[in-house]
Design an enzyme around this catalytic site. Sequence first.
Site, mmCIF file in Angstrom:
data_model
loop_
_atom_site.group_PDB
_atom_site.id
_atom_site.type_symbol
_atom_site.label_atom_id
_atom_site.label_comp_id
_atom_site.label_asym_id
_atom_site.label_seq_id
_atom_site.Cartn_x
_atom_site.Cartn_y
_atom_site.Cartn_z
ATOM 1 N N ASP A 43 -7.573 1.651 -0.964
ATOM 2 C CA ASP A 43 -6.674 2.444 -1.799
ATOM 3 C C ASP A 43 -5.378 2.459 -0.995
ATOM 4 O O ASP A 43 -5.287 3.133 0.025
ATOM 5 C CB ASP A 43 -7.209 3.876 -1.961
ATOM 6 C CG ASP A 43 -6.311 4.680 -2.888
ATOM 7 O OD1 ASP A 43 -5.084 4.620 -2.700
ATOM 8 O OD2 ASP A 43 -6.824 5.345 -3.785
ATOM 9 N N HIS A 44 -4.380 1.698 -1.459
ATOM 10 C CA HIS A 44 -3.234 1.477 -0.564
ATOM 11 C C HIS A 44 -2.465 2.769 -0.265
ATOM 12 O O HIS A 44 -1.728 2.836 0.704
ATOM 13 C CB HIS A 44 -2.324 0.350 -1.082
ATOM 14 C CG HIS A 44 -1.362 0.762 -2.147
ATOM 15 N ND1 HIS A 44 -1.702 0.844 -3.463
ATOM 16 C CD2 HIS A 44 -0.056 1.128 -2.083
ATOM 17 C CE1 HIS A 44 -0.655 1.227 -4.165
ATOM 18 N NE2 HIS A 44 0.368 1.411 -3.351
ATOM 19 N N HIS A 72 -5.492 6.816 -6.414
ATOM 20 C CA HIS A 72 -4.436 7.361 -5.554
ATOM 21 C C HIS A 72 -4.309 8.880 -5.676
ATOM 22 O O HIS A 72 -4.225 9.593 -4.680
ATOM 23 C CB HIS A 72 -3.084 6.736 -5.891
ATOM 24 C CG HIS A 72 -3.104 5.237 -5.946
ATOM 25 N ND1 HIS A 72 -3.894 4.476 -5.128
ATOM 26 C CD2 HIS A 72 -2.426 4.359 -6.723
ATOM 27 C CE1 HIS A 72 -3.684 3.190 -5.400
ATOM 28 N NE2 HIS A 72 -2.814 3.102 -6.365
HETATM 29 C C1 BG6 Z 1 -0.898 0.412 -7.992
HETATM 30 C C2 BG6 Z 1 -0.892 0.438 -9.495
HETATM 31 O O1 BG6 Z 1 -2.167 0.709 -7.486
HETATM 32 O O2 BG6 Z 1 0.029 1.374 -7.509
HETATM 33 C C3 BG6 Z 1 0.510 0.174 -10.029
HETATM 34 O O3 BG6 Z 1 -1.773 -0.554 -9.986
HETATM 35 C C4 BG6 Z 1 1.491 1.122 -9.424
HETATM 36 O O4 BG6 Z 1 0.531 0.285 -11.450
HETATM 37 C C5 BG6 Z 1 1.363 1.135 -7.905
HETATM 38 O O5 BG6 Z 1 2.794 0.709 -9.805
HETATM 39 C C6 BG6 Z 1 2.218 2.214 -7.299
HETATM 40 O O6 BG6 Z 1 2.224 2.053 -5.916
HETATM 41 P P1 BG6 Z 1 3.433 2.532 -5.024
HETATM 42 O O7 BG6 Z 1 3.027 2.223 -3.641
HETATM 43 O O8 BG6 Z 1 4.638 1.781 -5.492
HETATM 44 O O9 BG6 Z 1 3.581 4.002 -5.305
#
Ligand code: BG6
Length: 507
Positions: free
Chosen positions: A196-197, A259
């Site tokens: 989960d980045h 997230h």
């Molecule tokens: C991803 C989603 O996991 O997270 C995207 O699939 C989204 O739809 C993105 O735009 C948002 O990530 P960040 O790091 O830009 O907030």
Amino acid sequence: MTTVAENPLVEGLERLPVHPTTLIIFGGTGDLAQRKLLPAIYNLAHEGALPERFNLIGVSRSDMPDDEYREVARRSISSYSRREADPRVLDSLLERVRYVSGTFDDPAVFERLATCATEYDDEAGIPFNRVFYLSTAPAFFPVIVGQLGRHGLDRREGAEVRVVIEKPFGTNLEEARSLNRDVLEVLDESQVFRIDHYLGKETVQNMLAFRFANGLFEPLWNRNYIDYVQITAAEDIGVGTRAGYYDSSGALRDLVQNHMLQLLALLCMEPPVNFSADEVRDEKVKVLHAIDPPDPLRCAEMTVRGQYAAGHAGGEESHSYLDEEGVPDGSQTETYAALRLGVDNWRWAGVPIYLRTGKRLARKVTEIAVTLKPVPHLAFSQEGSLGVQPNQLVLTMQPNEGVSLSLVAKIPGTRMKLRPVNMEFLYGTAFLSQSPEAYERLIMDAMRGDATLFTRNDEVEAQWRVIDPILEGWAQSDDALPQYEAGTDGPAEADGLLAEGHRWRAI
Ligand code: BG6
């Protein structure tokens, strides 16, 4: 008295040594690999953070020799790296890159892969750790893991084998369970790193430091002092070229299930005994279990969804979602979701936790706002205390990363007049260095074998347990999907989720 360095909570974050590693990226020519993974690996190389002996193998369908793949990697690093590529670092990284082509259900691919990885080991005279990164369409996750098992690539004598699995991990609870079963038939849980980045973001990890390395907040961190919590993950971008994926996902699965529930869990968890992967994840899972999932029949009271109509967002004219390329006519997919949840435990019972996320909103902002209860009695004249608001603590994950606390102060002058002011900590000014990208931290952690910032099997299932009834409730509902103009704060219906006296912060 323990110093910060001796504090067992902080100690666990120290870096572990990294064994020589071969990283294998399935989907090595894909969008994620090109935009995020390869640039992250380059930046790790630039910082000297990669293991001293490191190899990379890309695996994808397109047929190309090693050299051509190296050029693909060079181009993507040059285009997407957060720092300009230094030709010397880049060349020496690319020398260690090879490529295997083929489809993931073809056993021959895994034979070629095994040969290639073994050649690296033989050349060095030691078995390297192997990290398989599954950056493919989700349908291939069980296929690849199964193939790794059948080809004996799931274990390696004298070295560790780890598998990183990208999102989405299933599209509902049943699928997540079945994927967990498939994966754990081949691998031990300790080998699996579900990504989960958001957990790789500095500001998200800062929540742990903020909550558990400061004595100030803990006494207030409960239902006695906190009135409500609001978690926002707003984006100004639309679905872009991802309609194929997004239309079958929607905002709830795309951002809330993973997230946002992670942010909620980190905010609400009890202090772990230490920062080992299992201690931290045990605490997060307890929070997720304490969320009472909405009854599908009463979903409308606790959730709101919406879809963007045409407007102006992110500095450009925006089509409606339905007019985006690749979106099927009449799609009912939500591009906005707002929820009112509660964590039913001793600490949080009765505190509403509002979540909202959406595409094509007024701006990009990810933040958590914790609003304290109003003071029991305001002893100032009505006129003097106009505009006094309860204290609010805002943790901003992006942009303008930082923490801000609103306080009430006296306006200078001969009369007792009050107004809110902010006390701010900003990453940009407090630390002058550039933060690493989330994927840099996570790739390093997977190579080190530290799973603290990855989602465990029971955790991902606990997340789906909250989301499934909402999906069910929405699928059963005949209510029209509210539309919101692109570039706004989302559908007005979201106000209906708020208890009296609560309000959404402006996006
Ligand atoms: C991803 C989603 O996991 O997270 C995207 O699939 C989204 O739809 C993105 O735009 C948002 O990530 P960040 O790091 O830009 O907030």
